[in-house]
Design a protein around this motif. Sequence first.
Motif, PDB file in Angstrom:
ATOM      1  N   CYS A  21       2.867  -1.976   5.075  1.00 59.21           N
ATOM      2  CA  CYS A  21       3.956  -3.091   6.295  1.00 59.21           C
ATOM      3  C   CYS A  21       3.084  -3.713   6.869  1.00 59.21           C
ATOM      4  O   CYS A  21       1.498  -3.521   7.453  1.00 59.21           O
ATOM      5  CB  CYS A  21       4.588  -2.334   7.261  1.00 59.21           C
ATOM      6  SG  CYS A  21       5.680  -1.711   6.771  1.00 59.21           S
ATOM      7  N   LEU A  22       3.372  -4.897   6.611  1.00 51.83           N
ATOM      8  CA  LEU A  22       2.701  -6.107   6.793  1.00 51.83           C
ATOM      9  C   LEU A  22       2.767  -7.095   8.543  1.00 51.83           C
ATOM     10  O   LEU A  22       3.843  -7.442   7.957  1.00 51.83           O
ATOM     11  CB  LEU A  22       2.618  -7.069   5.496  1.00 51.83           C
ATOM     12  CG  LEU A  22       1.252  -7.004   4.383  1.00 51.83           C
ATOM     13  CD1 LEU A  22       2.032  -7.785   3.506  1.00 51.83           C
ATOM     14  CD2 LEU A  22       0.077  -6.344   4.523  1.00 51.83           C
ATOM     15  N   GLY A  23       2.097  -6.225   9.296  1.00 50.41           N
ATOM     16  CA  GLY A  23       2.683  -6.977  10.420  1.00 50.41           C
ATOM     17  C   GLY A  23       4.204  -5.995  11.216  1.00 50.41           C
ATOM     18  O   GLY A  23       4.296  -5.404  10.920  1.00 50.41           O
ATOM     19  N   SER A  24       4.134  -6.179  12.775  1.00 44.77           N
ATOM     20  CA  SER A  24       5.034  -5.545  13.294  1.00 44.77           C
ATOM     21  C   SER A  24       6.675  -6.443  12.611  1.00 44.77           C
ATOM     22  O   SER A  24       7.672  -4.590  12.890  1.00 44.77           O
ATOM     23  CB  SER A  24       4.471  -6.517  14.426  1.00 44.77           C
ATOM     24  OG  SER A  24       6.171  -6.489  15.307  1.00 44.77           O
ATOM     25  N   ILE A  25       7.315  -6.904  11.935  1.00 39.25           N
ATOM     26  CA  ILE A  25       8.932  -7.385  12.163  1.00 39.25           C
ATOM     27  C   ILE A  25       8.180  -6.555  10.810  1.00 39.25           C
ATOM     28  O   ILE A  25       9.603  -5.416  11.219  1.00 39.25           O
ATOM     29  CB  ILE A  25       8.687  -8.629  11.165  1.00 39.25           C
ATOM     30  CG1 ILE A  25       8.214 -10.022  12.074  1.00 39.25           C
ATOM     31  CG2 ILE A  25       9.946  -8.609  10.603  1.00 39.25           C
ATOM     32  CD1 ILE A  25       9.421  -9.795  13.513  1.00 39.25           C
ATOM     33  N   ALA A  26       7.989  -6.426   9.599  1.00 43.60           N
ATOM     34  CA  ALA A  26       7.874  -5.114   8.843  1.00 43.60           C
ATOM     35  C   ALA A  26       7.472  -3.715   9.323  1.00 43.60           C
ATOM     36  O   ALA A  26       8.341  -2.900   8.769  1.00 43.60           O
ATOM     37  CB  ALA A  26       6.841  -5.550   7.928  1.00 43.60           C
ATOM     38  N   ALA A  27       7.110  -3.507  10.043  1.00 41.87           N
ATOM     39  CA  ALA A  27       6.736  -2.294  10.059  1.00 41.87           C
ATOM     40  C   ALA A  27       7.816  -1.391  10.929  1.00 41.87           C
ATOM     41  O   ALA A  27       8.371  -1.000  10.904  1.00 41.87           O
ATOM     42  CB  ALA A  27       5.124  -1.784  11.178  1.00 41.87           C
ATOM     43  N   HIS A  53      -0.617  -8.145  10.108  1.00 36.69           N
ATOM     44  CA  HIS A  53       0.130  -8.805   9.285  1.00 36.69           C
ATOM     45  C   HIS A  53      -1.194 -10.316   8.473  1.00 36.69           C
ATOM     46  O   HIS A  53      -1.865 -10.574   9.453  1.00 36.69           O
ATOM     47  CB  HIS A  53       1.208 -10.773   9.301  1.00 36.69           C
ATOM     48  CG  HIS A  53       1.741 -11.046   8.305  1.00 36.69           C
ATOM     49  ND1 HIS A  53       1.560 -12.192   8.355  1.00 36.69           N
ATOM     50  CD2 HIS A  53       3.134 -10.958   7.759  1.00 36.69           C
ATOM     51  CE1 HIS A  53       2.394 -12.814   7.350  1.00 36.69           C
ATOM     52  NE2 HIS A  53       3.282 -11.754   7.106  1.00 36.69           N
ATOM     53  N   PRO A  54      -1.124 -11.175   7.389  1.00 32.85           N
ATOM     54  CA  PRO A  54      -2.345 -11.645   7.013  1.00 32.85           C
ATOM     55  C   PRO A  54      -2.252 -12.613   7.608  1.00 32.85           C
ATOM     56  O   PRO A  54      -3.882 -13.544   8.231  1.00 32.85           O
ATOM     57  CB  PRO A  54      -2.028 -12.204   5.505  1.00 32.85           C
ATOM     58  CG  PRO A  54      -0.826 -11.006   5.063  1.00 32.85           C
ATOM     59  CD  PRO A  54      -0.841 -10.451   5.429  1.00 32.85           C
ATOM     60  N   ALA A  55      -1.032 -13.106   8.352  1.00 29.73           N
ATOM     61  CA  ALA A  55      -0.994 -14.650   8.998  1.00 29.73           C
ATOM     62  C   ALA A  55      -1.712 -14.145  10.314  1.00 29.73           C
ATOM     63  O   ALA A  55      -2.511 -15.278  10.752  1.00 29.73           O
ATOM     64  CB  ALA A  55       0.347 -15.156   9.109  1.00 29.73           C
ATOM     65  N   CYS A 112       3.957  -0.366  -2.865  1.00 28.94           N
ATOM     66  CA  CYS A 112       4.715  -2.095  -2.150  1.00 28.94           C
ATOM     67  C   CYS A 112       3.806  -2.705  -0.641  1.00 28.94           C
ATOM     68  O   CYS A 112       4.428  -1.706  -0.095  1.00 28.94           O
ATOM     69  CB  CYS A 112       6.335  -1.503  -2.667  1.00 28.94           C
ATOM     70  SG  CYS A 112       6.957  -3.192  -2.326  1.00 28.94           S
ATOM     71  N   PHE A 113       3.890  -3.795  -1.045  1.00 29.22           N
ATOM     72  CA  PHE A 113       3.553  -4.497  -0.237  1.00 29.22           C
ATOM     73  C   PHE A 113       4.692  -4.942   0.352  1.00 29.22           C
ATOM     74  O   PHE A 113       5.717  -5.457  -0.448  1.00 29.22           O
ATOM     75  CB  PHE A 113       2.546  -5.531   0.180  1.00 29.22           C
ATOM     76  CG  PHE A 113       0.909  -4.600  -0.111  1.00 29.22           C
ATOM     77  CD1 PHE A 113       0.424  -4.636   0.815  1.00 29.22           C
ATOM     78  CD2 PHE A 113       0.797  -4.137  -1.100  1.00 29.22           C
ATOM     79  CE1 PHE A 113      -0.587  -4.296   1.050  1.00 29.22           C
ATOM     80  CE2 PHE A 113      -0.434  -4.079  -1.919  1.00 29.22           C
ATOM     81  CZ  PHE A 113      -1.381  -3.714   0.183  1.00 29.22           C
ATOM     82  N   ILE A 114       5.456  -4.568   1.803  1.00 30.64           N
ATOM     83  CA  ILE A 114       6.612  -5.553   2.146  1.00 30.64           C
ATOM     84  C   ILE A 114       6.238  -6.558   3.807  1.00 30.64           C
ATOM     85  O   ILE A 114       5.588  -6.202   4.535  1.00 30.64           O
ATOM     86  CB  ILE A 114       7.742  -4.160   3.100  1.00 30.64           C
ATOM     87  CG1 ILE A 114       7.373  -3.768   2.098  1.00 30.64           C
ATOM     88  CG2 ILE A 114       8.993  -5.359   3.443  1.00 30.64           C
ATOM     89  CD1 ILE A 114       8.841  -2.302   2.882  1.00 30.64           C
ATOM     90  N   GLY A 115       6.625  -7.312   4.039  1.00 27.57           N
ATOM     91  CA  GLY A 115       5.875  -8.950   4.837  1.00 27.57           C
ATOM     92  C   GLY A 115       7.398  -8.866   5.402  1.00 27.57           C
ATOM     93  O   GLY A 115       7.851  -7.965   5.552  1.00 27.57           O
ATOM     94  N   GLU A 116       7.356 -10.634   6.207  1.00 27.44           N
ATOM     95  CA  GLU A 116       8.165 -10.070   6.709  1.00 27.44           C
ATOM     96  C   GLU A 116       9.219 -10.909   6.489  1.00 27.44           C
ATOM     97  O   GLU A 116      10.478 -10.742   6.515  1.00 27.44           O
ATOM     98  CB  GLU A 116       7.546 -10.842   8.234  1.00 27.44           C
ATOM     99  CG  GLU A 116       8.185 -12.294   8.955  1.00 27.44           C
ATOM    100  CD  GLU A 116       7.119 -12.393  10.117  1.00 27.44           C
ATOM    101  OE1 GLU A 116       6.157 -12.183  10.695  1.00 27.44           O
ATOM    102  OE2 GLU A 116       8.051 -13.328  10.794  1.00 27.44           O
TER     103      GLU A 116
END
Length: 280
Positions: free
Chosen positions: A212-218, A248-250, A130-134
């Motif tokens: 986790c994609l990026g700081s907010i998710a992590a 995060h990809p962005a 599962c990928f989790i973004g912001e």
Amino acid sequence: MKKLSKTSLNYYLSEYLEDLGRAGVKDFYRGDEAKGAKQPPENAPESAERAKHARTAAPAPKPARRAAPVVPIRGPESAPAITAESDPEGRAAKLTELAAQVAKCALCPKLVANRTQTVFGTGNPYAELCFIGEGPGAEEDLQGKPFVGRSGQLLTDMIEKGMGIKRSSVFICNIVRCRPPQNRNPEKEEANACRPFLDATLEIIKPKFICCLGSIAATNLLHSELPIGKMRGKVHEYNGAKVVCTYHPAYLLRNPPAKKQAWEDLQLLMAEMGLELPER
Ligand code: URA
């Protein structure tokens, strides 16, 4: 809850969400994109929090190469109809019901006022990963699907070209399921308000692996305050799932040199999953 047609549904949530629309469930999911300069600094100092969730240390191991460029984690590439055999736990229906609850949520006034619709998540209800973004951005807000804008295209490449698996074989969702105005970071209260939906989603899908994609998710998933630069490159744990955090990809779109580290993170994830590197 509405009874869903067996023939038109399949393993992949993106398809069954369309059925939901036909069944009258609206405001199901939405989308966004490239979140400007939203990411916090990627290399802030480390703290004691680091050890709390970390299990193994970088550098990422180097899996062997394999010939097949794109393979599903499990199941055939063309989605079968949902049957008692193909969906023994009725996860599609459970996710459908949860998504309908999300669509009605009004806990965050600032997000509710701004959203076109909620963005529940898409993918395989039986995904191992599962990928989790912001949170959704403008495009996701309009389409009702996560990661469908520019950073979504990069995420698709990371999954399919990088990891060599089908995007439809994984599940993708966000920390918050409504678009934050002007693509700002979700506030802590908003992330906390949405947390039961995230945990309920993970309880249904039971992924063995989370990225986790990026700081907010992590930081939200792992209840950490560390910068993403300190959380990436190692394997964390959440409710029995192995968790790898990456940029995060962005952020990667704005900082292409960081793709090297993101690729190392994906290789770490692939090694944990027992996946070999796709042929390049
Ligand atoms: N960025 C996110 O974090 N989530 C999305 O769904 C899209 C962009």
